[in-house]
Design a protein around this motif. Structure first.
Motif, PDB file in Angstrom:
ATOM      1  N   ILE A 110     -16.987   0.442   1.525  1.00  0.00           N
ATOM      2  CA  ILE A 110     -17.699   0.397   0.238  1.00  0.00           C
ATOM      3  C   ILE A 110     -16.762  -0.155  -0.822  1.00  0.00           C
ATOM      4  O   ILE A 110     -17.107  -1.051  -1.587  1.00  0.00           O
ATOM      5  N   HIS A 111     -15.545   0.372  -0.841  1.00  0.00           N
ATOM      6  CA  HIS A 111     -14.600  -0.115  -1.843  1.00  0.00           C
ATOM      7  C   HIS A 111     -14.279  -1.582  -1.616  1.00  0.00           C
ATOM      8  O   HIS A 111     -14.243  -2.380  -2.551  1.00  0.00           O
ATOM      9  N   GLU A 112     -14.093  -1.940  -0.375  1.00  0.00           N
ATOM     10  CA  GLU A 112     -13.784  -3.338  -0.091  1.00  0.00           C
ATOM     11  C   GLU A 112     -14.913  -4.254  -0.567  1.00  0.00           C
ATOM     12  O   GLU A 112     -14.680  -5.299  -1.179  1.00  0.00           O
ATOM     13  N   TYR A 114     -17.231  -3.815  -2.907  1.00  0.00           N
ATOM     14  CA  TYR A 114     -17.399  -3.896  -4.356  1.00  0.00           C
ATOM     15  C   TYR A 114     -16.152  -4.395  -5.083  1.00  0.00           C
ATOM     16  O   TYR A 114     -16.230  -4.742  -6.251  1.00  0.00           O
ATOM     17  N   CYS A 115     -15.027  -4.323  -4.418  1.00  0.00           N
ATOM     18  CA  CYS A 115     -13.788  -4.595  -5.145  1.00  0.00           C
ATOM     19  C   CYS A 115     -13.089  -5.844  -4.674  1.00  0.00           C
ATOM     20  O   CYS A 115     -12.142  -6.282  -5.299  1.00  0.00           O
ATOM     21  N   ALA A 116     -13.513  -6.396  -3.559  1.00  0.00           N
ATOM     22  CA  ALA A 116     -12.844  -7.597  -3.082  1.00  0.00           C
ATOM     23  C   ALA A 116     -13.853  -8.732  -2.978  1.00  0.00           C
ATOM     24  O   ALA A 116     -13.825  -9.529  -2.057  1.00  0.00           O
ATOM     25  N   VAL A 134     -16.188  -4.409  -9.439  1.00  0.00           N
ATOM     26  CA  VAL A 134     -16.227  -3.240 -10.325  1.00  0.00           C
ATOM     27  C   VAL A 134     -14.941  -3.059 -11.124  1.00  0.00           C
ATOM     28  O   VAL A 134     -14.821  -2.095 -11.869  1.00  0.00           O
ATOM     29  N   HIS A 135     -13.989  -3.962 -10.978  1.00  0.00           N
ATOM     30  CA  HIS A 135     -12.768  -3.855 -11.779  1.00  0.00           C
ATOM     31  C   HIS A 135     -12.847  -4.775 -12.996  1.00  0.00           C
ATOM     32  O   HIS A 135     -13.767  -5.557 -13.117  1.00  0.00           O
ATOM     33  N   HIS A 136     -11.860  -4.649 -13.879  1.00  0.00           N
ATOM     34  CA  HIS A 136     -11.780  -5.504 -15.072  1.00  0.00           C
ATOM     35  C   HIS A 136     -12.975  -5.374 -16.006  1.00  0.00           C
ATOM     36  O   HIS A 136     -13.324  -6.335 -16.686  1.00  0.00           O
ATOM     37  N   ILE A 139     -17.205  -0.908 -16.029  1.00  0.00           N
ATOM     38  CA  ILE A 139     -17.832  -0.358 -14.819  1.00  0.00           C
ATOM     39  C   ILE A 139     -16.790   0.395 -13.983  1.00  0.00           C
ATOM     40  O   ILE A 139     -17.122   1.244 -13.167  1.00  0.00           O
ATOM     41  N   PHE A 140     -15.526   0.106 -14.216  1.00  0.00           N
ATOM     42  CA  PHE A 140     -14.452   0.721 -13.425  1.00  0.00           C
ATOM     43  C   PHE A 140     -14.541   2.255 -13.394  1.00  0.00           C
ATOM     44  O   PHE A 140     -14.574   2.861 -12.320  1.00  0.00           O
ATOM     45  N   ALA A 141     -14.548   2.890 -14.563  1.00  0.00           N
ATOM     46  CA  ALA A 141     -14.499   4.364 -14.588  1.00  0.00           C
ATOM     47  C   ALA A 141     -15.736   5.001 -13.941  1.00  0.00           C
ATOM     48  O   ALA A 141     -15.606   5.828 -13.035  1.00  0.00           O
ATOM     49  N   TRP A 143     -18.049   3.710 -11.896  1.00  0.00           N
ATOM     50  CA  TRP A 143     -18.291   3.361 -10.489  1.00  0.00           C
ATOM     51  C   TRP A 143     -17.389   4.193  -9.586  1.00  0.00           C
ATOM     52  O   TRP A 143     -17.834   4.748  -8.582  1.00  0.00           O
ATOM     53  N   HIS A 144     -16.107   4.309  -9.921  1.00  0.00           N
ATOM     54  CA  HIS A 144     -15.207   5.088  -9.077  1.00  0.00           C
ATOM     55  C   HIS A 144     -15.554   6.582  -9.125  1.00  0.00           C
ATOM     56  O   HIS A 144     -15.358   7.291  -8.140  1.00  0.00           O
ATOM     57  N   ARG A 145     -16.073   7.053 -10.244  1.00  0.00           N
ATOM     58  CA  ARG A 145     -16.500   8.463 -10.294  1.00  0.00           C
ATOM     59  C   ARG A 145     -17.650   8.695  -9.320  1.00  0.00           C
ATOM     60  O   ARG A 145     -17.684   9.692  -8.600  1.00  0.00           O
ATOM     61  N   ALA A 274      -1.489   3.648 -15.205  1.00  0.00           N
ATOM     62  CA  ALA A 274      -0.939   4.368 -14.055  1.00  0.00           C
ATOM     63  C   ALA A 274      -1.729   4.108 -12.778  1.00  0.00           C
ATOM     64  O   ALA A 274      -1.172   4.093 -11.677  1.00  0.00           O
ATOM     65  N   HIS A 275      -3.023   3.894 -12.909  1.00  0.00           N
ATOM     66  CA  HIS A 275      -3.849   3.619 -11.731  1.00  0.00           C
ATOM     67  C   HIS A 275      -3.320   2.418 -10.946  1.00  0.00           C
ATOM     68  O   HIS A 275      -3.088   2.498  -9.743  1.00  0.00           O
ATOM     69  N   ASN A 276      -3.142   1.307 -11.652  1.00  0.00           N
ATOM     70  CA  ASN A 276      -2.645   0.112 -10.965  1.00  0.00           C
ATOM     71  C   ASN A 276      -1.236   0.342 -10.433  1.00  0.00           C
ATOM     72  O   ASN A 276      -0.896  -0.102  -9.329  1.00  0.00           O
ATOM     73  N   ALA A 278       0.110   3.065  -9.336  1.00  0.00           N
ATOM     74  CA  ALA A 278       0.107   3.872  -8.117  1.00  0.00           C
ATOM     75  C   ALA A 278      -0.280   3.010  -6.911  1.00  0.00           C
ATOM     76  O   ALA A 278       0.271   3.168  -5.813  1.00  0.00           O
ATOM     77  N   HIS A 279      -1.213   2.077  -7.119  1.00  0.00           N
ATOM     78  CA  HIS A 279      -1.562   1.161  -6.025  1.00  0.00           C
ATOM     79  C   HIS A 279      -0.339   0.359  -5.597  1.00  0.00           C
ATOM     80  O   HIS A 279      -0.013   0.275  -4.415  1.00  0.00           O
ATOM     81  N   ILE A 280       0.319  -0.242  -6.580  1.00  0.00           N
ATOM     82  CA  ILE A 280       1.436  -1.141  -6.281  1.00  0.00           C
ATOM     83  C   ILE A 280       2.654  -0.360  -5.783  1.00  0.00           C
ATOM     84  O   ILE A 280       3.439  -0.855  -4.976  1.00  0.00           O
ATOM     85  N   ASP A 294      -3.516  -3.817  -2.077  1.00  0.00           N
ATOM     86  CA  ASP A 294      -4.582  -4.809  -2.218  1.00  0.00           C
ATOM     87  C   ASP A 294      -5.904  -4.041  -2.257  1.00  0.00           C
ATOM     88  O   ASP A 294      -6.147  -3.163  -1.423  1.00  0.00           O
ATOM     89  N   LEU A 295      -6.772  -4.380  -3.192  1.00  0.00           N
ATOM     90  CA  LEU A 295      -7.999  -3.594  -3.340  1.00  0.00           C
ATOM     91  C   LEU A 295      -8.943  -3.739  -2.148  1.00  0.00           C
ATOM     92  O   LEU A 295      -9.834  -2.925  -1.964  1.00  0.00           O
ATOM     93  N   SER A 296      -8.741  -4.744  -1.317  1.00  0.00           N
ATOM     94  CA  SER A 296      -9.624  -4.864  -0.152  1.00  0.00           C
ATOM     95  C   SER A 296      -9.256  -3.859   0.933  1.00  0.00           C
ATOM     96  O   SER A 296     -10.087  -3.512   1.761  1.00  0.00           O
ATOM     97  N   ILE A 303      -4.724   8.509   0.527  1.00  0.00           N
ATOM     98  CA  ILE A 303      -4.202   8.844  -0.800  1.00  0.00           C
ATOM     99  C   ILE A 303      -4.946   8.098  -1.903  1.00  0.00           C
ATOM    100  O   ILE A 303      -4.939   8.508  -3.063  1.00  0.00           O
ATOM    101  N   PHE A 304      -5.631   7.025  -1.527  1.00  0.00           N
ATOM    102  CA  PHE A 304      -6.453   6.295  -2.505  1.00  0.00           C
ATOM    103  C   PHE A 304      -7.368   7.265  -3.262  1.00  0.00           C
ATOM    104  O   PHE A 304      -7.508   7.191  -4.479  1.00  0.00           O
ATOM    105  N   TYR A 305      -8.000   8.179  -2.507  1.00  0.00           N
ATOM    106  CA  TYR A 305      -9.015   9.059  -3.113  1.00  0.00           C
ATOM    107  C   TYR A 305      -8.362  10.085  -4.034  1.00  0.00           C
ATOM    108  O   TYR A 305      -8.955  10.508  -5.014  1.00  0.00           O
ATOM    109  N   ASN A 307      -5.516   9.442  -5.664  1.00  0.00           N
ATOM    110  CA  ASN A 307      -5.142   8.658  -6.852  1.00  0.00           C
ATOM    111  C   ASN A 307      -6.347   8.578  -7.789  1.00  0.00           C
ATOM    112  O   ASN A 307      -6.246   8.835  -8.986  1.00  0.00           O
ATOM    113  N   HIS A 308      -7.491   8.256  -7.212  1.00  0.00           N
ATOM    114  CA  HIS A 308      -8.680   8.129  -8.065  1.00  0.00           C
ATOM    115  C   HIS A 308      -9.188   9.462  -8.577  1.00  0.00           C
ATOM    116  O   HIS A 308      -9.813   9.518  -9.635  1.00  0.00           O
ATOM    117  N   SER A 309      -8.926  10.541  -7.861  1.00  0.00           N
ATOM    118  CA  SER A 309      -9.303  11.847  -8.384  1.00  0.00           C
ATOM    119  C   SER A 309      -8.522  12.100  -9.681  1.00  0.00           C
ATOM    120  O   SER A 309      -9.059  12.634 -10.654  1.00  0.00           O
TER     121      SER A 309
END
Ligand code: C2O
Length: 530
Positions: A110-112, A114-116, A134-136, A139-141, A143-145, A274-276, A278-280, A294-296, A303-305, A307-309
């Motif tokens: 699902i994330h891949e 919508y996000c890639a 859903v980034h940039h 819709i970011f906040a 959609w991820h919720r 901080a979100h970005n 944590a990904h990097i 990579d968002l895909s 841990i992605f979930y 981070n988003h929590s």
């Protein structure tokens, strides 16, 4: 001739709402049908969500949760029993067959999707096709919720515990700044081997400073300095002037606005900060096999979930503790998506359904104070302040290319009404707006400094008022071809100018420093009143 308006609501069935201008030039909403959404099948990828439109149920028609709330706890403070529950839930999710929409693989897809860049909006009534992401944007906040809400519900259902809450990676408090150890156990379903091995046992650098050769930040021998810098970085992300700065701008369906000017999507500070990082942090974007980078692939790492929590918690804190608001316009509130719930029903949920976590039936257990709230950066003591770029050749021809090792120096005019002692009695909040064109598949970070003399860029950091912040992008590889992405970021200036005591100046000297990435095209930079 039909004109296409710039910003659109994204509706459930079609993810896009074309807005055609009527004869008077006014935008009117014109929904597209479900079949107008095309899933790009790049690399044989299958978009999730192959439901029948007539099976969709509205979230608002479902009974409100009656059980005790789901409680989201800090991941580094969980007791063994809770870790056991979390592991068992993820183990069961991973054991579901691939074609079950609740399976871990399909959830990550699902994330891949919508996000890639796998979805494309193809409006039924004609008009331009747009790649959806859903980034940039704002819709970011939400959609991820939504995504997390259903993911968490499935986990709880799999272990028969409706109170199960998704633990959060508490990177905004010193004790939580390392990757929580529950994700480091190789025999746990929470483990992912595709992480940056140098960083799984280190304190996160939320500013992703240019590091020494092992990728660690320059102040790493001194953890106090690193932790402090993280708190200053969080302050800049959270203490913003307007909801738009926090959430980002509208989703643009077309690349050109009404005047034929190119549209830049506005990334919010909640995503950019901080979100970005944590990904990097856990996924070095140069190593193609590290999931979080990579968002895909990011959502393949459990841990992605978490981070988003925490990102979701930061949004909740923005509303409940910082007096932040919501975006008022209908295109945002009516934006809706469909997710499968724990009963495998496709559920349509709108942004207005997810503004209050209490109504969604979950809460965050807080472990203490929010240490970043008091971390307002201070003017650097070690530079010749107030001189700015006096005598330095500045650039004013756009677009300009920002390269590593070659900062761009700009001198920008301020508007009369925002200057202290200017025309109006009340100072309007100002922001430095930087429009850029970047390659969506590449990692980028550049820093923005205010009134720092040439050659002294390295002397200022997130602890200093002169450091207005950074723009970052996590690569989005994968889907439909997109060679460039046009994005904009708003750097808040009001507090910074107060602290530098230059609230009366007519001009500001701005330095842009590329920290990571090959190059960035700067399309424009200007000072705006928000
Ligand atoms: Cu959709 Cu952390 O990204």
């Amino acid at each position: 001739m039909t004109r296409w308006c710039a910003s659109t609501a994204v509706t459930t069935s079609n993810f896009g709402l074309a807005m055609a201008a009527d004869a008077g030039g006014q935008c009117a909403a014109m929904p597209i049908k479900a079949e107008d959404l095309r899933c790009g099948s790049a690399n044989g990828f299958q978009c999730p969500g192959l439901y029948n439109p007539q099976d969709i149920v509205d979230f608002s028609s479902l009974p409100q949760p009656k059980e005790l709330p789901r409680v989201r706890k800090a991941a580094h403070l969980l007791d063994a029993a809770y870790v056991g529950k979390f592991e068992e839930a993820v183990r069961r999710m991973k054991a579901l067959p691939h074609d079950d929409p609740r399976s871990f693989e399909r959830q990550a897809d699902i994330h891949e999707a919508y996000c890639a860049n796998h979805y494309k909006v193809v409006p039924a009534g004609g008009g331009p096709e747009t790649v959806f992401d859903v980034h940039h944007s704002s819709i970011f906040a939400p959609w991820h919720r939504m995504y997390l809400y259903f993911f968490e519900g499935i986990l709880g259902d799999l272990i028969g515990d409706p109170t199960f809450g998704l633990p959060y990676w508490n990177w905004d408090t010193p004790e939580g700044m390392m990757m929580p150890s529950i994700f480091a156990n190789e025999s746990s379903p929470l483990y992912d081997a595709k992480r940056n091995p140098r960083r799984v046992r280190a304190v996160i650098d939320l500013n992703l400073s240019p590091g020494s050769k092992d990728g660690l930040p320059t102040c790493t021998d001194d953890h106090v300095c690193l932790i402090d810098n993280n708190l200053y970085t969080l302050y800049r992300q959270m203490i913003v002037e307007t909801p738009k700065q926090f959430y980002g701008g509208k989703f643009y369906n077309v690349e050109l606005d009404d005047e034929g000017k190119q549209n830049h999507k506005i990334t919010g500070s909640l995503e950019n900060g901080a979100h970005n990082s944590a990904h990097i942090w856990l996924g070095d974007p140069c190593q193609k096999n590290q999931d979080m980078g990579d968002l895909s692939t990011a959502a393949r790492d459990p841990i992605f979930y978490s981070n988003h929590s925490n990102v979701d918690r930061m949004w909740h804190i923005y509303i409940t503790k910082l007096g932040g608001g919501f975006l008022p316009y209908k295109e945002w509130l009516d934006t809706s998506f469909v997710f499968y719930d724990a009963q495998k029903r496709p559920v349509r949920i709108t942004v207005s359904d997810v503004l209050d976590v209490g109504k969604l039936g979950y809460m965050f257990e807080e472990s203490g104070k929010l240490p970043w709230i008091g971390k307002r950066p201070k003017p650097a003591a070690n530079i010749q302040r107030h001189h700015g770029l006096k005598g330095t050749q500045t650039n004013s021809s756009y677009p300009m290319t920002l390269k590593k090792g070659e900062p761009q120096y700009l001198r920008l005019e301020r508007l009369e009404k925002s200057r202290a002692g200017g025309g109006s009695s009340k100072k309007a909040p100002e922001a430095l707006v930087v429009d850029v064109t970047i390659d969506p598949c590449k990692y980028v970070k550049f820093d923005v400094l205010v009134n720092v003399p040439k050659g002294q860029e390295k002397k200022v950091g997130p602890q200093n008022s002169e450091f207005a912040g950074s723009f970052t992008q996590v690569p989005h590889g994968g889907g439909l071809e997109m060679k460039t992405r046009m994005v904009s970021y708003q750097f808040a200036l009001r507090e910074l100018l107060e602290d530098l005591k230059c609230g009366k100046d007519n001009q500001l000297d701005i330095t842009l420093v590329l920290v990571e990435g090959d190059k960035v095209l700067i399309d424009d930079a200007r000072i705006e009143v928000l």
